[in-house]
Design a protein around this motif. Sequence first.
Motif, PDB file in Angstrom:
ATOM      1  N   THR A 262     -29.178  -3.497  -7.791  1.00  0.00           N
ATOM      2  CA  THR A 262     -27.951  -2.350  -7.829  1.00  0.00           C
ATOM      3  C   THR A 262     -27.722  -2.079  -6.385  1.00  0.00           C
ATOM      4  N   MET A 263     -26.675  -1.326  -6.613  1.00  0.00           N
ATOM      5  CA  MET A 263     -25.481  -1.047  -4.808  1.00  0.00           C
ATOM      6  C   MET A 263     -25.061  -0.514  -4.868  1.00  0.00           C
ATOM      7  N   GLU A 264     -24.570   0.039  -3.575  1.00  0.00           N
ATOM      8  CA  GLU A 264     -24.029   1.144  -3.800  1.00  0.00           C
ATOM      9  C   GLU A 264     -22.896   1.289  -2.148  1.00  0.00           C
ATOM     10  N   TRP A 265     -21.370   1.295  -2.421  1.00  0.00           N
ATOM     11  CA  TRP A 265     -20.806   0.916  -0.930  1.00  0.00           C
ATOM     12  C   TRP A 265     -19.584   1.860  -1.009  1.00  0.00           C
ATOM     13  N   ASP A 266     -19.192   1.998   0.090  1.00  0.00           N
ATOM     14  CA  ASP A 266     -18.121   2.226   0.011  1.00  0.00           C
ATOM     15  C   ASP A 266     -16.958   1.614   1.588  1.00  0.00           C
ATOM     16  N   ALA A 267     -15.326   1.607   0.614  1.00  0.00           N
ATOM     17  CA  ALA A 267     -14.915   0.465   1.651  1.00  0.00           C
ATOM     18  C   ALA A 267     -12.859   1.135   1.462  1.00  0.00           C
ATOM     19  N   VAL A 268     -12.970   0.775   2.624  1.00  0.00           N
ATOM     20  CA  VAL A 268     -11.572   0.919   3.494  1.00  0.00           C
ATOM     21  C   VAL A 268     -10.696  -0.015   3.422  1.00  0.00           C
ATOM     22  N   ILE A 269      -9.374  -0.236   2.972  1.00  0.00           N
ATOM     23  CA  ILE A 269      -9.021  -1.011   2.466  1.00  0.00           C
ATOM     24  C   ILE A 269      -7.873  -1.459   3.457  1.00  0.00           C
ATOM     25  N   PRO A 270      -7.702  -2.592   3.931  1.00  0.00           N
ATOM     26  CA  PRO A 270      -7.289  -2.938   5.176  1.00  0.00           C
ATOM     27  C   PRO A 270      -5.735  -3.043   4.973  1.00  0.00           C
ATOM     28  N   GLN A 271      -5.340  -2.796   6.497  1.00  0.00           N
ATOM     29  CA  GLN A 271      -4.196  -3.274   6.217  1.00  0.00           C
ATOM     30  C   GLN A 271      -3.269  -4.493   5.704  1.00  0.00           C
ATOM     31  N   GLN A 272      -2.789  -4.721   5.298  1.00  0.00           N
ATOM     32  CA  GLN A 272      -2.289  -5.923   4.452  1.00  0.00           C
ATOM     33  C   GLN A 272      -2.025  -7.235   5.529  1.00  0.00           C
ATOM     34  N   ILE A 273      -3.090  -8.226   5.321  1.00  0.00           N
ATOM     35  CA  ILE A 273      -2.558  -9.094   6.620  1.00  0.00           C
ATOM     36  C   ILE A 273      -2.565 -10.315   5.852  1.00  0.00           C
ATOM     37  N   ARG A 274      -3.660 -10.268   5.075  1.00  0.00           N
ATOM     38  CA  ARG A 274      -3.657 -11.978   4.261  1.00  0.00           C
ATOM     39  C   ARG A 274      -3.997 -11.326   2.801  1.00  0.00           C
ATOM     40  N   ARG A 275      -3.745 -11.540   1.627  1.00  0.00           N
ATOM     41  CA  ARG A 275      -3.213 -11.673   0.365  1.00  0.00           C
ATOM     42  C   ARG A 275      -4.395 -10.001   0.005  1.00  0.00           C
ATOM     43  N   SER A 276      -5.143  -9.738   0.551  1.00  0.00           N
ATOM     44  CA  SER A 276      -6.179  -7.735   0.261  1.00  0.00           C
ATOM     45  C   SER A 276      -5.566  -7.201   0.916  1.00  0.00           C
ATOM     46  N   GLY A 277      -4.760  -5.736   0.670  1.00  0.00           N
ATOM     47  CA  GLY A 277      -4.871  -4.993   1.789  1.00  0.00           C
ATOM     48  C   GLY A 277      -4.133  -3.441   0.837  1.00  0.00           C
ATOM     49  N   ARG A 278      -3.651  -3.266   1.940  1.00  0.00           N
ATOM     50  CA  ARG A 278      -2.685  -1.304   1.678  1.00  0.00           C
ATOM     51  C   ARG A 278      -1.306  -1.685   2.046  1.00  0.00           C
ATOM     52  N   ASN A 279      -0.091  -1.563   0.934  1.00  0.00           N
ATOM     53  CA  ASN A 279       1.181  -1.908   1.434  1.00  0.00           C
ATOM     54  C   ASN A 279       1.945  -2.801   2.219  1.00  0.00           C
ATOM     55  N   ASN A 280       1.935  -3.916   1.436  1.00  0.00           N
ATOM     56  CA  ASN A 280       2.014  -4.988   1.511  1.00  0.00           C
ATOM     57  C   ASN A 280       3.387  -4.946   2.163  1.00  0.00           C
ATOM     58  N   ARG A 281       4.428  -6.307   2.842  1.00  0.00           N
ATOM     59  CA  ARG A 281       5.459  -6.126   2.718  1.00  0.00           C
ATOM     60  C   ARG A 281       6.692  -5.932   1.719  1.00  0.00           C
ATOM     61  N   GLU A 282       6.119  -5.708   0.320  1.00  0.00           N
ATOM     62  CA  GLU A 282       6.830  -5.296  -0.023  1.00  0.00           C
ATOM     63  C   GLU A 282       6.499  -4.367  -1.460  1.00  0.00           C
ATOM     64  N   GLY A 283       5.972  -3.784  -0.716  1.00  0.00           N
ATOM     65  CA  GLY A 283       5.745  -1.951  -1.092  1.00  0.00           C
ATOM     66  C   GLY A 283       4.514  -1.946  -2.145  1.00  0.00           C
ATOM     67  N   VAL A 284       4.083  -2.828  -2.510  1.00  0.00           N
ATOM     68  CA  VAL A 284       3.114  -2.081  -2.997  1.00  0.00           C
ATOM     69  C   VAL A 284       2.008  -2.073  -2.955  1.00  0.00           C
ATOM     70  N   ASP A 285       0.931  -0.805  -2.682  1.00  0.00           N
ATOM     71  CA  ASP A 285      -0.344   0.030  -2.352  1.00  0.00           C
ATOM     72  C   ASP A 285      -1.568  -0.148  -2.746  1.00  0.00           C
ATOM     73  N   MET A 286      -1.778  -1.370  -3.169  1.00  0.00           N
ATOM     74  CA  MET A 286      -2.846  -1.109  -3.346  1.00  0.00           C
ATOM     75  C   MET A 286      -3.282  -3.132  -3.550  1.00  0.00           C
ATOM     76  N   THR A 287      -3.483  -3.836  -2.792  1.00  0.00           N
ATOM     77  CA  THR A 287      -3.775  -5.371  -3.344  1.00  0.00           C
ATOM     78  C   THR A 287      -5.408  -5.575  -3.381  1.00  0.00           C
TER      79      THR A 287
END
Length: 613
Positions: free
Chosen positions: A149-174
Amino acid sequence: MKKSFAILFALILSQFQAQQNAYYQQAAQYKMDIDVNAEKFTYEGNQTLNYSNNSPDELNVVYFHLYWNAFKPNSMMDQRVAGQGKNGDSRLQKDGISRLASIPKDQEGAQNIHWIKQNGKDLKFEIQETVMKVYLNESLKPNSKTTFTMEWDAVIPQQIRRSGRNNREGVDMTMSQWYPKIAEYDYDGWATFDYVGREFHAPFADFDVTIKINKDYVVGAGGTLMNPTEVKGYDTSASIKADKNKATWKWNAKNMLDFAWAADRDYSVESFDVPQGPKVFFVYQKNDKTKVWSEARPYVTKYFQIMNSRFGKYAYPSYAFIQGGDGGMEYGMCTMILGESKEIEDLMGLMVHEGSHSWYQQMLATNEPLRPWIDEGFTSYAESIVMHQLFPPTDERPNPFVDKINAYRGIVQKGIEEPAVWLGDHHDNGTAYSFASYVKGELYLVQLGYIVGEQNLEKIMTEYFKEWSLKHPTDRDFLHIAQKVSGMDLKWFHHYWINTTKTIDYGIKDVKYDTKSTTITLLNNSQVPMPIDFSVMTTDKKIITYQIPMNMTHTWKQKDGYGDFTTEKYWPWTQKEYTLTIPYTKSQLSLLGIDFSQRMADVNPENNFVEVK
């Protein structure tokens, strides 16, 4: 004597059974509850992981991947990009400078582990960049299970590669590679490659994922949505159930390597059924820049039908094409791709490649960081075949792989080729990695078809799928099947093509015309030996082919798919020249040459043909 014989027999039987059961694979079941703060691009996560150790080894530690820790200045990814400069991945840099170096502090990727427990007891762990090492309180015995079992929190990164927030086409969260994911353990040990930009590997797992996010968001994911009438976008009769301002999305997926999703307020969802499966979802921002998606449905339908019949039946109930990446990246039951395309052929090229990874990465789950050429190369091979059928070329090409062979010749001429056997992240040159993994991996199958015959290659591919689907094969497993189906020794070919950068270069050295025959002298100008298909075209446009075996295969090609042939005496691999006499005179011939099919990756094809004048 009887007792001794019984003991001996028991020992032999146990060894035989051990050999028969040598293959194993680990298994995992994830149950995750995720609460997203869309305004701050963060989330809180809680996870229960049931893990099965099906190996014969006792485990005292386990490892998890924390991929998002890479997206920050001075991470190993940043250091790798900076070290490679303009030779690295252009998507990770701008003007030769790493894009990660300028990520603002509040947009750095982070997966902050609060605690992890085994069977309810706290565990010691340490974070090593993108890898978390966990020390077990209770060793995990062979063929036993445990619960983390595990608990964690995460910050969605600036979109650089594959994952992240606000990619270049304007998608909020990948949201790809977004959760603490247990590493694969197999005969080679833990697959704990640091994440510095390339690919992923994991054990097969089941996923039960609950996502709470603002009710105006639409979520696309690789899995089955369990409550489509309670959320936005999937059911016109939906009555969105919200806890205050948040809706709850419940997803389920079985026997996959990972679970990925994306979220945006402007997503539209479309779906249709492919006959005999799967159900396909398009999740994208519907606007003028993505209007070619409206043309894709019949092409995608035909794509899955071709793949199902040619390479093996797709194993899952659905597949989602989601606008959410920085190019294209495959995941379980979905892909994240760029949505903006001007031409349907461009969009389909992306969809076909990433979709085909469902075969050569998901169902046939090789270790891609270790052997990227199998996944990328075999996927590219399927892509070439399918695209050739979806969009038949206007010119009369001899095969679907001509462009890839020409591209391979170009990289050889530039002198930057690197062996395909190298680890994916450890290539020195980004272009060399792409050619070693994608192009040379694809041409591995093209050359194999040339050697064993196209009918045999089709049998090899279907037998490979039949024997290893939903398992973790290696190149050794594939080679075993290729040799079994063809009856040929192919170890020499595998070694030359994957472990070296040696090249194929055959040519016609001399042609002598006599009154009743013609004698041709062929020359091996380079280091890689190959069987040779030598053909002549007569003045009345008939093509006659002579198959010259290479002695190391020990069994010769019987059929090909590119026409009938006559088998000649074999050519020893140590012999530089070979002489062939054919019963045709100069007046009967118009053209003669090596490999009329143009499948052999000869780096110097100019000396392969002679026009008879």
